[in-house]
Design a protein around this motif. Sequence first.
Motif, PDB file in Angstrom:
ATOM      1  N   HIS A  29       0.834  -1.199   0.000  1.00 19.43           N
ATOM      2  CA  HIS A  29       0.000   0.000   0.000  1.00 19.43           C
ATOM      3  C   HIS A  29       0.874   1.257   0.000  1.00 19.43           C
ATOM      4  O   HIS A  29       0.585   2.224  -0.708  1.00 19.43           O
ATOM      5  CB  HIS A  29      -0.939   0.025   1.209  1.00 19.43           C
ATOM      6  CG  HIS A  29      -2.177  -0.770   1.026  1.00 19.43           C
ATOM      7  ND1 HIS A  29      -3.160  -0.427   0.129  1.00 19.43           N
ATOM      8  CD2 HIS A  29      -2.605  -1.905   1.632  1.00 19.43           C
ATOM      9  CE1 HIS A  29      -4.138  -1.303   0.199  1.00 19.43           C
ATOM     10  NE2 HIS A  29      -3.822  -2.229   1.101  1.00 19.43           N
ATOM     11  N   LEU A  30       1.935   1.248   0.790  1.00 22.56           N
ATOM     12  CA  LEU A  30       2.841   2.390   0.848  1.00 22.56           C
ATOM     13  C   LEU A  30       3.543   2.607  -0.493  1.00 22.56           C
ATOM     14  O   LEU A  30       3.669   3.748  -0.954  1.00 22.56           O
ATOM     15  CB  LEU A  30       3.858   2.192   1.968  1.00 22.56           C
ATOM     16  CG  LEU A  30       4.737   3.382   2.314  1.00 22.56           C
ATOM     17  CD1 LEU A  30       3.881   4.570   2.747  1.00 22.56           C
ATOM     18  CD2 LEU A  30       5.710   3.007   3.414  1.00 22.56           C
ATOM     19  N   GLY A  36       2.538   6.118  -7.076  1.00 24.10           N
ATOM     20  CA  GLY A  36       1.327   6.536  -7.771  1.00 24.10           C
ATOM     21  C   GLY A  36       0.715   5.456  -8.643  1.00 24.10           C
ATOM     22  O   GLY A  36       0.089   5.764  -9.665  1.00 24.10           O
ATOM     23  N   TRP A  37       0.866   4.211  -8.257  1.00 26.63           N
ATOM     24  CA  TRP A  37       0.314   3.112  -9.040  1.00 26.63           C
ATOM     25  C   TRP A  37      -1.210   3.158  -9.020  1.00 26.63           C
ATOM     26  O   TRP A  37      -1.815   3.186  -7.951  1.00 26.63           O
ATOM     27  CB  TRP A  37       0.771   1.769  -8.496  1.00 26.63           C
ATOM     28  CG  TRP A  37       2.239   1.505  -8.614  1.00 26.63           C
ATOM     29  CD1 TRP A  37       3.108   2.031  -9.505  1.00 26.63           C
ATOM     30  CD2 TRP A  37       3.013   0.631  -7.779  1.00 26.63           C
ATOM     31  NE1 TRP A  37       4.371   1.549  -9.293  1.00 26.63           N
ATOM     32  CE2 TRP A  37       4.346   0.685  -8.247  1.00 26.63           C
ATOM     33  CE3 TRP A  37       2.707  -0.183  -6.705  1.00 26.63           C
ATOM     34  CZ2 TRP A  37       5.360  -0.052  -7.675  1.00 26.63           C
ATOM     35  CZ3 TRP A  37       3.724  -0.913  -6.130  1.00 26.63           C
ATOM     36  CH2 TRP A  37       5.042  -0.852  -6.606  1.00 26.63           C
ATOM     37  N   PRO A  38      -1.827   3.145 -10.181  1.00 24.88           N
ATOM     38  CA  PRO A  38      -3.292   3.106 -10.209  1.00 24.88           C
ATOM     39  C   PRO A  38      -3.802   1.685  -9.939  1.00 24.88           C
ATOM     40  O   PRO A  38      -3.145   0.708 -10.277  1.00 24.88           O
ATOM     41  CB  PRO A  38      -3.630   3.535 -11.633  1.00 24.88           C
ATOM     42  CG  PRO A  38      -2.440   3.122 -12.435  1.00 24.88           C
ATOM     43  CD  PRO A  38      -1.248   3.253 -11.527  1.00 24.88           C
ATOM     44  N   VAL A  39      -4.955   1.600  -9.312  1.00 28.07           N
ATOM     45  CA  VAL A  39      -5.598   0.306  -9.070  1.00 28.07           C
ATOM     46  C   VAL A  39      -7.021   0.407  -9.571  1.00 28.07           C
ATOM     47  O   VAL A  39      -7.731   1.361  -9.275  1.00 28.07           O
ATOM     48  CB  VAL A  39      -5.577  -0.077  -7.575  1.00 28.07           C
ATOM     49  CG1 VAL A  39      -6.397  -1.332  -7.322  1.00 28.07           C
ATOM     50  CG2 VAL A  39      -4.156  -0.269  -7.086  1.00 28.07           C
ATOM     51  N   TRP A  49      -6.779   7.287  -0.908  1.00 24.88           N
ATOM     52  CA  TRP A  49      -7.081   7.292   0.525  1.00 24.88           C
ATOM     53  C   TRP A  49      -7.320   5.873   1.026  1.00 24.88           C
ATOM     54  O   TRP A  49      -7.098   5.597   2.211  1.00 24.88           O
ATOM     55  CB  TRP A  49      -8.250   8.214   0.871  1.00 24.88           C
ATOM     56  CG  TRP A  49      -9.580   7.807   0.331  1.00 24.88           C
ATOM     57  CD1 TRP A  49     -10.172   8.252  -0.807  1.00 24.88           C
ATOM     58  CD2 TRP A  49     -10.492   6.866   0.918  1.00 24.88           C
ATOM     59  NE1 TRP A  49     -11.387   7.649  -0.968  1.00 24.88           N
ATOM     60  CE2 TRP A  49     -11.621   6.798   0.071  1.00 24.88           C
ATOM     61  CE3 TRP A  49     -10.473   6.090   2.070  1.00 24.88           C
ATOM     62  CZ2 TRP A  49     -12.705   5.971   0.348  1.00 24.88           C
ATOM     63  CZ3 TRP A  49     -11.552   5.274   2.346  1.00 24.88           C
ATOM     64  CH2 TRP A  49     -12.658   5.222   1.492  1.00 24.88           C
ATOM     65  N   VAL A  50      -7.733   4.978   0.138  1.00 29.29           N
ATOM     66  CA  VAL A  50      -7.915   3.575   0.537  1.00 29.29           C
ATOM     67  C   VAL A  50      -6.562   2.966   0.901  1.00 29.29           C
ATOM     68  O   VAL A  50      -6.459   2.186   1.854  1.00 29.29           O
ATOM     69  CB  VAL A  50      -8.613   2.776  -0.588  1.00 29.29           C
ATOM     70  CG1 VAL A  50      -8.679   1.296  -0.247  1.00 29.29           C
ATOM     71  CG2 VAL A  50      -9.999   3.332  -0.855  1.00 29.29           C
ATOM     72  N   SER A  51      -5.514   3.335   0.167  1.00 24.85           N
ATOM     73  CA  SER A  51      -4.179   2.820   0.482  1.00 24.85           C
ATOM     74  C   SER A  51      -3.652   3.419   1.776  1.00 24.85           C
ATOM     75  O   SER A  51      -2.940   2.746   2.525  1.00 24.85           O
ATOM     76  CB  SER A  51      -3.210   3.097  -0.669  1.00 24.85           C
ATOM     77  OG  SER A  51      -3.426   2.165  -1.695  1.00 24.85           O
ATOM     78  N   TRP A  52      -3.969   4.688   2.050  1.00 26.96           N
ATOM     79  CA  TRP A  52      -3.572   5.258   3.341  1.00 26.96           C
ATOM     80  C   TRP A  52      -4.223   4.480   4.479  1.00 26.96           C
ATOM     81  O   TRP A  52      -3.574   4.172   5.482  1.00 26.96           O
ATOM     82  CB  TRP A  52      -3.950   6.739   3.433  1.00 26.96           C
ATOM     83  CG  TRP A  52      -3.021   7.630   2.697  1.00 26.96           C
ATOM     84  CD1 TRP A  52      -3.284   8.333   1.558  1.00 26.96           C
ATOM     85  CD2 TRP A  52      -1.652   7.910   3.019  1.00 26.96           C
ATOM     86  NE1 TRP A  52      -2.168   9.034   1.165  1.00 26.96           N
ATOM     87  CE2 TRP A  52      -1.157   8.796   2.041  1.00 26.96           C
ATOM     88  CE3 TRP A  52      -0.798   7.497   4.045  1.00 26.96           C
ATOM     89  CZ2 TRP A  52       0.147   9.276   2.059  1.00 26.96           C
ATOM     90  CZ3 TRP A  52       0.505   7.976   4.062  1.00 26.96           C
ATOM     91  CH2 TRP A  52       0.960   8.852   3.085  1.00 26.96           C
ATOM     92  N   LEU A  53      -5.485   4.164   4.305  1.00 30.50           N
ATOM     93  CA  LEU A  53      -6.193   3.364   5.302  1.00 30.50           C
ATOM     94  C   LEU A  53      -5.563   1.969   5.404  1.00 30.50           C
ATOM     95  O   LEU A  53      -5.394   1.431   6.501  1.00 30.50           O
ATOM     96  CB  LEU A  53      -7.671   3.268   4.934  1.00 30.50           C
ATOM     97  CG  LEU A  53      -8.584   2.581   5.923  1.00 30.50           C
ATOM     98  CD1 LEU A  53      -8.613   3.324   7.250  1.00 30.50           C
ATOM     99  CD2 LEU A  53      -9.986   2.486   5.348  1.00 30.50           C
ATOM    100  N   GLY A  54      -5.200   1.408   4.249  1.00 31.11           N
ATOM    101  CA  GLY A  54      -4.559   0.093   4.223  1.00 31.11           C
ATOM    102  C   GLY A  54      -3.219   0.084   4.934  1.00 31.11           C
ATOM    103  O   GLY A  54      -2.881  -0.884   5.626  1.00 31.11           O
TER     104      GLY A  54
END
Length: 70
Positions: A29-30, A36-39, A49-54
């Motif tokens: 996630h970090l 800046g990898w798109p998912v 923000w989902v990755s920050w939460l992850g």
Amino acid sequence: MRSGEAGRLNRKTYMTVTATLFLIVAIMHLLRIIFGWPVEIGGLNIPFWVSWLGVLVAGALAYFCFRQHR
């Protein structure tokens, strides 16, 4: 080992494996945030923000698993 325990993980091994997996998830996630990898899942773009939460959740779980390991 006693019979019936041959295929079982002990608590220390289980916690180590679990903590390591959570740590890998947090690092991924970090890395997504840094590079800046798109998912995209099923045509839906996943916001950063989902990755920050992850990072927070997986990092906290890894930390607590490593603490239980001792």
